[in-house]
Design an enzyme around this catalytic site. Structure first.
Site, PDB file in Angstrom:
ATOM      1  N   PRO A   5      45.385  39.605  42.595  1.00 33.81           N
ATOM      2  CA  PRO A   5      45.981  38.840  43.702  1.00 33.81           C
ATOM      3  C   PRO A   5      46.743  37.592  43.232  1.00 33.81           C
ATOM      4  CG  PRO A   5      43.611  39.136  44.060  1.00 33.81           C
ATOM      5  CD  PRO A   5      43.929  39.743  42.733  1.00 33.81           C
ATOM      6  N   GLU A  22      34.381  41.223  41.257  1.00 37.08           N
ATOM      7  CA  GLU A  22      34.986  39.904  41.499  1.00 37.08           C
ATOM      8  C   GLU A  22      36.234  39.649  40.655  1.00 37.08           C
ATOM      9  OE1 GLU A  22      34.925  37.386  43.712  1.00 37.08           O
ATOM     10  OE2 GLU A  22      33.774  38.947  44.711  1.00 37.08           O
ATOM     11  N   ARG A  77      60.049  56.901  44.001  1.00 39.33           N
ATOM     12  CA  ARG A  77      61.149  57.394  44.851  1.00 39.33           C
ATOM     13  C   ARG A  77      62.508  56.851  44.405  1.00 39.33           C
ATOM     14  NH1 ARG A  77      62.626  54.261  49.125  1.00 39.33           N
ATOM     15  NH2 ARG A  77      62.946  55.969  50.570  1.00 39.33           N
ATOM     16  N   ASP A  92      68.329  51.748  52.157  1.00 40.22           N
ATOM     17  CA  ASP A  92      67.011  51.331  52.647  1.00 40.22           C
ATOM     18  C   ASP A  92      66.955  49.822  52.819  1.00 40.22           C
ATOM     19  OD1 ASP A  92      65.812  53.780  52.711  1.00 40.22           O
ATOM     20  OD2 ASP A  92      64.752  53.571  50.812  1.00 40.22           O
TER      21      ASP A  92
HETATM   22  N1  SAM Z   1      37.905  37.454  43.041  1.00 45.01           N
HETATM   23  C1  SAM Z   1      39.242  37.927  42.945  1.00 45.01           C
HETATM   24  C2  SAM Z   1      40.191  36.823  43.386  1.00 45.01           C
HETATM   25  O1  SAM Z   1      39.814  35.994  44.175  1.00 45.01           O
HETATM   26  O2  SAM Z   1      41.353  36.853  42.945  1.00 45.01           O
HETATM   27  C3  SAM Z   1      39.462  39.166  43.827  1.00 45.01           C
HETATM   28  C4  SAM Z   1      38.855  40.389  43.270  1.00 45.01           C
HETATM   29  S1  SAM Z   1      39.157  41.826  44.246  1.00 45.01           S
HETATM   30  C5  SAM Z   1      37.740  41.940  45.231  1.00 45.01           C
HETATM   31  C6  SAM Z   1      38.944  43.144  43.120  1.00 45.01           C
HETATM   32  C7  SAM Z   1      40.229  43.706  42.523  1.00 45.01           C
HETATM   33  O3  SAM Z   1      41.037  44.243  43.540  1.00 45.01           O
HETATM   34  C8  SAM Z   1      41.130  42.736  41.781  1.00 45.01           C
HETATM   35  O4  SAM Z   1      40.675  42.452  40.482  1.00 45.01           O
HETATM   36  C9  SAM Z   1      42.445  43.491  41.788  1.00 45.01           C
HETATM   37  O5  SAM Z   1      42.499  44.470  40.795  1.00 45.01           O
HETATM   38  C10 SAM Z   1      42.402  44.175  43.135  1.00 45.01           C
HETATM   39  N2  SAM Z   1      43.130  43.412  44.170  1.00 45.01           N
HETATM   40  C11 SAM Z   1      42.608  42.730  45.191  1.00 45.01           C
HETATM   41  N3  SAM Z   1      43.557  42.183  45.949  1.00 45.01           N
HETATM   42  C12 SAM Z   1      44.739  42.525  45.392  1.00 45.01           C
HETATM   43  C13 SAM Z   1      46.093  42.244  45.707  1.00 45.01           C
HETATM   44  N4  SAM Z   1      46.434  41.496  46.742  1.00 45.01           N
HETATM   45  N5  SAM Z   1      47.048  42.764  44.909  1.00 45.01           N
HETATM   46  C14 SAM Z   1      46.727  43.521  43.845  1.00 45.01           C
HETATM   47  N6  SAM Z   1      45.455  43.827  43.492  1.00 45.01           N
HETATM   48  C15 SAM Z   1      44.469  43.325  44.257  1.00 45.01           C
END
Ligand code: SAM
Length: 238
Positions: free
Chosen positions: A84, A111, A148, A163
């Site tokens: 994220p 996490e 795509r 698009d």
């Molecule tokens: N504790 C982390 C934080 O606050 O950034 C979030 C961990 S999340 C529960 C678990 C995993 O989901 C992340 O390590 C990532 O691989 C994926 N993930 C969660 N949200 C995402 C997003 N918005 N974009 C991309 N991957 C995401």
């Protein structure tokens, strides 16, 4: 294109068997391999552990992911960590990735990751400002949007050059048969057969929709003289 996906849940990727991505695989334009990094965990298949310094939740350990990466044949790949905190994915990013020969996706869970995993990656990518349970859905979205755009995956190149976002603007409204559906009629200009008038109408509608819904896209958009005049008109009307 070759795509390798490091994940604890390969079965989540069933949607990539279908539709355009599935057909691209059948045509040999795309090869996808899944790597469950749990199979590489040394400590009784444990892929996670508690964070140093305390805190909630478990982190993915570096060892299974490093060992898994080492057995993947790599030809100068983009290595994408779903996170994220990464660069936000968009159409321009998808266009960039569609040029690559090989993409490797690392899907997180729990996490998050041991920070040292990041030494393996070229890109940290977020789908948007929200937290998913894992990286799988984010990886699938990125793969769908990227594949795509590979030449020959969609029949006519024009199908995606018009698009939303590809041109820098949102797409104009479109209609198909019948002409009159429950009293709602197709704009006359689209029935005229006059190509230049149709082009102008579509461009005007694209600009109008973008101006009304996503004015941020117009910041830095290189307007032609024709588009500037249309935008002035749209501003006056609104
Ligand atoms: N504790 C982390 C934080 O606050 O950034 C979030 C961990 S999340 C529960 C678990 C995993 O989901 C992340 O390590 C990532 O691989 C994926 N993930 C969660 N949200 C995402 C997003 N918005 N974009 C991309 N991957 C995401």
């Amino acid at each position: 294109m070759k795509i390798d996906i490091l994940t604890l849940f390969p079965e989540m990727f069933a949607p990539l068997e279908h539709s355009i991505v599935g057909k691209a695989r059948d045509k040999g334009l795309l090869e996808i391999s899944y790597h469950n990094f749990r199979d590489h965990a040394e400590k009784a298949r444990h892929v996670d552990d508690e964070p140093y310094g305390g805190g909630q939740g478990m982190l993915l350990r570096a060892q299974p992911i490093f060992d898994c990466m080492e057995q993947i044949e790599q030809k100068n790949p983009r290595v994408i960590l779903l996170d994220p905190a990464g660069r936000t994915f968009n159409q321009t990013y998808a266009e960039e990735l569609a040029q690559e020969e090989q993409l490797i996706f690392i899907c997180g869970h729990y996490e998050g990751y041991d920070e040292r995993i990041k030494s393996l990656v070229t890109d940290e990518v977020s789908l948007g400002d929200y937290v998913l349970t894992g990286g799988e859905l984010a990886a699938m979205t990125m793969i769908d949007a990227t594949v795509r755009l590979i030449p020959e995956v969609i029949g006519k190149e024009a199908s995606h050059t018009d698009d939303s976002f590809s041109s820098g603007l949102l797409e104009y409204p479109q209609y198909t048969r019948p002409y009159d559906f429950r009293g709602m009629q197709v704009p006359e200009v689209l029935m005229s057969g006059h190509h230049e008038k149709i082009r102008q109408w579509r461009l005007y509608q694209s600009l109008k929709k973008t101006y009304q819904r996503r004015p941020d896209l117009l910041v830095g958009y290189p307007l032609t003289v024709e588009e500037s005049q249309m935008l002035e008109q749209i501003e006056k009307e609104s």
